[in-house]
Motif scaffolding. Structure first.
Motif, PDB file in Angstrom:
ATOM      1  N   ARG A 129       0.841  -1.195   0.000  1.00 49.99           N
ATOM      2  CA  ARG A 129       0.000   0.000   0.000  1.00 49.99           C
ATOM      3  C   ARG A 129       0.874   1.243   0.000  1.00 49.99           C
ATOM      4  O   ARG A 129       1.887   1.286   0.698  1.00 49.99           O
ATOM      5  CB  ARG A 129      -0.897   0.018   1.239  1.00 49.99           C
ATOM      6  N   VAL A 130       0.515   2.247  -0.802  1.00 50.18           N
ATOM      7  CA  VAL A 130       1.229   3.516  -0.787  1.00 50.18           C
ATOM      8  C   VAL A 130       0.234   4.659  -0.606  1.00 50.18           C
ATOM      9  O   VAL A 130      -0.864   4.629  -1.173  1.00 50.18           O
ATOM     10  CB  VAL A 130       2.062   3.754  -2.076  1.00 50.18           C
ATOM     11  N   ASP A 131       0.629   5.608   0.197  1.00 59.46           N
ATOM     12  CA  ASP A 131      -0.160   6.822   0.424  1.00 59.46           C
ATOM     13  C   ASP A 131       0.518   7.941  -0.358  1.00 59.46           C
ATOM     14  O   ASP A 131       1.611   8.390   0.004  1.00 59.46           O
ATOM     15  CB  ASP A 131      -0.203   7.153   1.911  1.00 59.46           C
ATOM     16  N   MET A 132      -0.117   8.383  -1.446  1.00 66.91           N
ATOM     17  CA  MET A 132       0.493   9.369  -2.319  1.00 66.91           C
ATOM     18  C   MET A 132       0.626  10.729  -1.660  1.00 66.91           C
ATOM     19  O   MET A 132       1.555  11.476  -1.935  1.00 66.91           O
ATOM     20  CB  MET A 132      -0.316   9.493  -3.613  1.00 66.91           C
ATOM     21  N   THR A 133      -0.317  11.094  -0.803  1.00 65.46           N
ATOM     22  CA  THR A 133      -0.271  12.394  -0.153  1.00 65.46           C
ATOM     23  C   THR A 133       0.879  12.483   0.834  1.00 65.46           C
ATOM     24  O   THR A 133       1.629  13.458   0.864  1.00 65.46           O
ATOM     25  CB  THR A 133      -1.600  12.678   0.564  1.00 65.46           C
ATOM     26  N   GLN A 134       1.027  11.449   1.649  1.00 62.90           N
ATOM     27  CA  GLN A 134       2.092  11.441   2.655  1.00 62.90           C
ATOM     28  C   GLN A 134       3.395  10.862   2.131  1.00 62.90           C
ATOM     29  O   GLN A 134       4.411  10.916   2.822  1.00 62.90           O
ATOM     30  CB  GLN A 134       1.638  10.635   3.878  1.00 62.90           C
ATOM     31  N   ARG A 135       3.350  10.270   0.914  1.00 58.09           N
ATOM     32  CA  ARG A 135       4.516   9.624   0.320  1.00 58.09           C
ATOM     33  C   ARG A 135       5.106   8.592   1.286  1.00 58.09           C
ATOM     34  O   ARG A 135       6.281   8.589   1.594  1.00 58.09           O
ATOM     35  CB  ARG A 135       5.563  10.643  -0.125  1.00 58.09           C
ATOM     36  N   ARG A 136       4.230   7.682   1.730  1.00 56.02           N
ATOM     37  CA  ARG A 136       4.628   6.598   2.621  1.00 56.02           C
ATOM     38  C   ARG A 136       4.189   5.273   2.005  1.00 56.02           C
ATOM     39  O   ARG A 136       3.218   5.224   1.243  1.00 56.02           O
ATOM     40  CB  ARG A 136       4.001   6.773   4.004  1.00 56.02           C
ATOM     41  N   ALA A 137       4.923   4.211   2.333  1.00 54.19           N
ATOM     42  CA  ALA A 137       4.623   2.903   1.748  1.00 54.19           C
ATOM     43  C   ALA A 137       4.695   1.820   2.820  1.00 54.19           C
ATOM     44  O   ALA A 137       5.489   1.910   3.764  1.00 54.19           O
ATOM     45  CB  ALA A 137       5.604   2.594   0.623  1.00 54.19           C
ATOM     46  N   TRP A 138       3.842   0.784   2.642  1.00 58.52           N
ATOM     47  CA  TRP A 138       3.798  -0.331   3.566  1.00 58.52           C
ATOM     48  C   TRP A 138       3.795  -1.645   2.801  1.00 58.52           C
ATOM     49  O   TRP A 138       3.206  -1.745   1.719  1.00 58.52           O
ATOM     50  CB  TRP A 138       2.531  -0.283   4.429  1.00 58.52           C
ATOM     51  N   ALA A 139       4.419  -2.653   3.352  1.00 58.28           N
ATOM     52  CA  ALA A 139       4.375  -4.018   2.823  1.00 58.28           C
ATOM     53  C   ALA A 139       4.029  -4.935   3.982  1.00 58.28           C
ATOM     54  O   ALA A 139       4.702  -4.897   5.024  1.00 58.28           O
ATOM     55  CB  ALA A 139       5.710  -4.410   2.213  1.00 58.28           C
ATOM     56  N   ASN A 140       2.949  -5.713   3.833  1.00 61.73           N
ATOM     57  CA  ASN A 140       2.470  -6.558   4.938  1.00 61.73           C
ATOM     58  C   ASN A 140       2.235  -5.740   6.202  1.00 61.73           C
ATOM     59  O   ASN A 140       2.573  -6.160   7.316  1.00 61.73           O
ATOM     60  CB  ASN A 140       3.461  -7.693   5.215  1.00 61.73           C
ATOM     61  N   GLU A 141       1.692  -4.517   6.005  1.00 61.86           N
ATOM     62  CA  GLU A 141       1.349  -3.606   7.100  1.00 61.86           C
ATOM     63  C   GLU A 141       2.564  -3.054   7.846  1.00 61.86           C
ATOM     64  O   GLU A 141       2.416  -2.413   8.895  1.00 61.86           O
ATOM     65  CB  GLU A 141       0.396  -4.284   8.113  1.00 61.86           C
ATOM     66  N   VAL A 142       3.756  -3.274   7.322  1.00 64.07           N
ATOM     67  CA  VAL A 142       4.970  -2.724   7.927  1.00 64.07           C
ATOM     68  C   VAL A 142       5.481  -1.607   7.028  1.00 64.07           C
ATOM     69  O   VAL A 142       5.677  -1.807   5.825  1.00 64.07           O
ATOM     70  CB  VAL A 142       6.059  -3.801   8.085  1.00 64.07           C
ATOM     71  N   GLU A 143       5.681  -0.414   7.604  1.00 63.67           N
ATOM     72  CA  GLU A 143       6.142   0.712   6.794  1.00 63.67           C
ATOM     73  C   GLU A 143       7.587   0.490   6.354  1.00 63.67           C
ATOM     74  O   GLU A 143       8.420   0.008   7.134  1.00 63.67           O
ATOM     75  CB  GLU A 143       6.042   2.022   7.562  1.00 63.67           C
ATOM     76  N   ILE A 144       7.861   0.841   5.101  1.00 66.05           N
ATOM     77  CA  ILE A 144       9.201   0.680   4.555  1.00 66.05           C
ATOM     78  C   ILE A 144       9.732   2.035   4.101  1.00 66.05           C
ATOM     79  O   ILE A 144       8.966   2.899   3.666  1.00 66.05           O
ATOM     80  CB  ILE A 144       9.223  -0.318   3.375  1.00 66.05           C
ATOM     81  N   ALA A 145      11.032   2.217   4.231  1.00 62.68           N
ATOM     82  CA  ALA A 145      11.672   3.473   3.830  1.00 62.68           C
ATOM     83  C   ALA A 145      12.092   3.388   2.372  1.00 62.68           C
ATOM     84  O   ALA A 145      12.819   2.474   1.976  1.00 62.68           O
ATOM     85  CB  ALA A 145      12.889   3.751   4.710  1.00 62.68           C
ATOM     86  N   LEU A 146      11.617   4.341   1.560  1.00 63.99           N
ATOM     87  CA  LEU A 146      11.954   4.376   0.141  1.00 63.99           C
ATOM     88  C   LEU A 146      12.581   5.714  -0.210  1.00 63.99           C
ATOM     89  O   LEU A 146      12.229   6.751   0.362  1.00 63.99           O
ATOM     90  CB  LEU A 146      10.688   4.184  -0.714  1.00 63.99           C
TER      91      LEU A 146
END
Length: 224
Positions: free
Chosen positions: A138-155
């Motif tokens: 899942r990615v949040d375009m507004t906050q520019r944040r991403a998650w994989a298996n509900e764990v946030e990942i740094a990109l």
């Protein structure tokens, strides 16, 4: 020189002529600019000034650009980094990108192209709320944040833009050159840059990665 509204760019270059040229073009385009010519001083400047992006020469006194990038990423600092290198060697380019660099240019380069690439790595997502989901990513375009298996990942900025581009059209196959144009904003002969970033994305997303390689063509984000 302080930030004037478009963002402060830290230029790390030990060649005074090149540093002056880059500074003039950035100022002309409305950016603030701070110059450093030493690796250790540059690392301290990133931490002190919190620039919008860093233009980072690979060959520097005391600490080279690769080591600066490695140190920042290890500290969790994902300030966009654009490498500048005199080494026209694929290994150096790939190493820089794998460490978390967002792009690179090889000397001699066009100052206009360099500024264009700075704009690209500073590009932000849409103002309207938008959340993309493909499988377990899942990615949040507004906050520019991403998650994989509900764990946030740094990109990195570029990794985020690449992932979002693939996820906007699930199951659609994007050619490598198309991704270069839409994500990086330019077209070049080689497409190794795309492959390196995809490899990094897969490593960060782990088993949740929806990215599929289409041999001889490009990549797609497959929805289950």
């Amino acid at each position: 020189m302080s930030d004037d509204g478009r963002g402060l760019i830290l230029v790390v270059e030990d060649d005074p002529a090149i540093a002056d040229l880059v500074q003039r073009y950035l100022l002309r385009e409305g950016f603030g600019v701070h110059l450093e010519k030493d690796g250790a001083a540059a690392l301290a400047a990133v931490r002190r000034l919190r620039p919008a992006a860093v233009i980072l020469d690979v060959g520097l006194p005391s600490m080279d650009g690769i080591e600066i990038c490695r140190t920042l990423r290890a500290d969790g600092d994902w300030t966009p980094i654009l490498f500048v290198t005199a080494r026209d060697d694929e290994v150096d380019r790939v190493l820089g990108l794998e460490l978390g660099g967002d792009d690179y240019v090889t000397k001699p380069f066009s100052p206009r192209e360099l500024v264009a690439r700075v704009r690209t790595v500073l590009r932000r997502g849409p103002t309207a709320a938008e959340v993309l989901e493909v499988g377990r990513v899942r990615v949040d375009m507004t906050q520019r944040r991403a998650w994989a298996n509900e764990v946030e990942i740094a990109l990195t900025s570029t990794e985020f833009d690449l992932l979002a581009q693939l996820m906007r059209r699930p199951n659609h196959v994007f050619e490598r050159r198309q991704l270069l144009s839409t994500v990086w904003g330019y077209s070049v002969t080689g497409t190794r840059t795309v492959d390196v970033h995809v490899a990094q994305l897969r490593a960060k997303l782990g088993e949740a990665s929806p990215i599929r390689t289409v041999r001889g063509i490009g990549y797609a984000a497959d929805r289950p």
